[in-house]
Design a protein around this motif. Structure first.
Motif, mmCIF file in Angstrom:
data_model
loop_
_atom_site.group_PDB
_atom_site.id
_atom_site.type_symbol
_atom_site.label_atom_id
_atom_site.label_comp_id
_atom_site.label_asym_id
_atom_site.label_seq_id
_atom_site.Cartn_x
_atom_site.Cartn_y
_atom_site.Cartn_z
ATOM 1 N N ILE A 5 -8.515 2.285 59.676
ATOM 2 C CA ILE A 5 -8.968 0.935 59.367
ATOM 3 C C ILE A 5 -10.379 1.009 58.796
ATOM 4 O O ILE A 5 -11.294 1.547 59.413
ATOM 5 C CB ILE A 5 -8.950 0.054 60.630
ATOM 6 N N SER A 6 -10.571 0.450 57.606
ATOM 7 C CA SER A 6 -11.880 0.486 56.962
ATOM 8 C C SER A 6 -12.845 -0.455 57.674
ATOM 9 O O SER A 6 -12.482 -1.560 58.066
ATOM 10 C CB SER A 6 -11.742 0.071 55.494
ATOM 11 N N ALA A 7 -14.084 -0.011 57.822
ATOM 12 C CA ALA A 7 -15.104 -0.858 58.411
ATOM 13 C C ALA A 7 -15.502 -1.943 57.425
ATOM 14 O O ALA A 7 -15.376 -1.798 56.214
ATOM 15 C CB ALA A 7 -16.318 -0.015 58.786
ATOM 16 N N ILE A 8 -15.976 -3.052 57.943
ATOM 17 C CA ILE A 8 -16.507 -4.135 57.118
ATOM 18 C C ILE A 8 -17.907 -3.728 56.683
ATOM 19 O O ILE A 8 -18.794 -3.506 57.518
ATOM 20 C CB ILE A 8 -16.540 -5.453 57.903
ATOM 21 N N GLU A 9 -18.117 -3.601 55.368
ATOM 22 C CA GLU A 9 -19.375 -3.123 54.813
ATOM 23 C C GLU A 9 -20.368 -4.281 54.694
ATOM 24 O O GLU A 9 -20.061 -5.321 54.105
ATOM 25 C CB GLU A 9 -19.150 -2.498 53.441
ATOM 26 N N VAL A 10 -21.575 -4.072 55.231
ATOM 27 C CA VAL A 10 -22.572 -5.138 55.309
ATOM 28 C C VAL A 10 -23.866 -4.717 54.616
ATOM 29 O O VAL A 10 -24.358 -3.602 54.829
ATOM 30 C CB VAL A 10 -22.882 -5.497 56.783
ATOM 31 N N LEU A 11 -24.417 -5.608 53.801
ATOM 32 C CA LEU A 11 -25.751 -5.427 53.234
ATOM 33 C C LEU A 11 -26.708 -6.354 53.968
ATOM 34 O O LEU A 11 -26.480 -7.563 54.047
ATOM 35 C CB LEU A 11 -25.756 -5.760 51.737
ATOM 36 N N VAL A 12 -27.771 -5.789 54.518
ATOM 37 C CA VAL A 12 -28.782 -6.560 55.245
ATOM 38 C C VAL A 12 -29.952 -6.821 54.305
ATOM 39 O O VAL A 12 -30.554 -5.875 53.781
ATOM 40 C CB VAL A 12 -29.259 -5.805 56.501
#
Length: 239
Positions: free
Chosen positions: A14-21
């Motif tokens: 399962i791919s992680a949810i990619e987040v830009l901070v």
């Protein structure tokens, strides 16, 4: 200079949810990024400290979600959202900012921000927003046409619950009730409190408390699974 980690995705099927901070304060950005990494299913793709850095990062990398501050040194976060949409970027946005005037909140809604988290906040506050976002993505999986029931699930995923606010006793969170609801509704059969806890990233005690609440309101049905020895296991199913 953009503070970016752009290594490969998380291991596993399962791919992680990619987040830009995105935050102009380097220290705050690092704290928020550390918070994100503590939530199962999420990964920090990078950090940016200006609108220009954020835009450049999104032009070259796929990101699922942006945690966006409104007060950036070169332009506001909402101005950045407008430019992203003009460029065809449909990345989801959660505003994370000290801006609390109603006009800014209203404009954020109009430009498609999915949630709005006011600074200062705790890890639990951000975790709840991220878990709600993950619930929304699960509700949208599969595509195709949606009946009214699924439409209601989609619109309630970020902050809704199986019981309305007036039905929740004091000290209970509508979002947490919603997470438990989504786990049960997505299950193929009855689940134990431990299984609900694991699938919703809640403690077993919290899951048990909300399962009992939902059972009392008639939304969850309790059954008993008897083993060869010991007490029967409580199993819960969405009605």
């Amino acid at each position: 200079m953009t503070d970016v980690n752009s290594a490969g995705g998380a291991s596993g099927a399962i791919s992680a949810i990619e987040v830009l901070v995105v935050d102009d304060d380097v220290r705050v950005a690092r704290v928020n990024a550390a918070y994100v990494e503590k939530v199962p299913g999420f990964r920090v793709a990078g950090q940016a400290h200006t609108a220009a850095e954020a835009l450049a990062f999104l032009d070259r990398a796929k990101v699922d979600l942006v945690l966006l501050d409104h007060y950036l040194p070169d332009e506001t976060g909402l101005a950045l959202v407008r430019r992203l949409r003009e460029r065809g970027h449909h990345t989801d946005i959660i505003m994370v900012t000290a801006a609390r005037d109603i006009a800014t909140v209203q404009e954020a809604m109009r430009h498609g921000a999915l949630q709005y988290l006011v600074k200062p906040f705790t890890f639990a506050g951000l975790r709840a927003k991220l878990q709600g976002y993950a619930a929304l993505r699960r509700a949208l999986e599969g595509g195709g046409e949606a009946g009214q029931d699924q439409v209601d699930r989609i619109f309630s995923a970020l902050g809704g619950a199986s019981a309305g606010p007036a039905e929740l006793p004091k000290g209970h969170s509508a979002l947490t009730a919603g997470l438990v609801r989504e786990v049960l509704r997505g299950a193929e059969g009855p689940l134990s409190a431990q299984e609900v806890a694991e699938r919703s990233s809640l403690s077993r005690q919290t899951a048990q408390r909300y399962l009992k609440l939902l059972e009392r309101t008639g939304r969850v049905r309790l059954s008993l699974k008897y083993g060869e020895t010991g007490r029967p296991e409580h199993r819960y199913v969405w009605v």
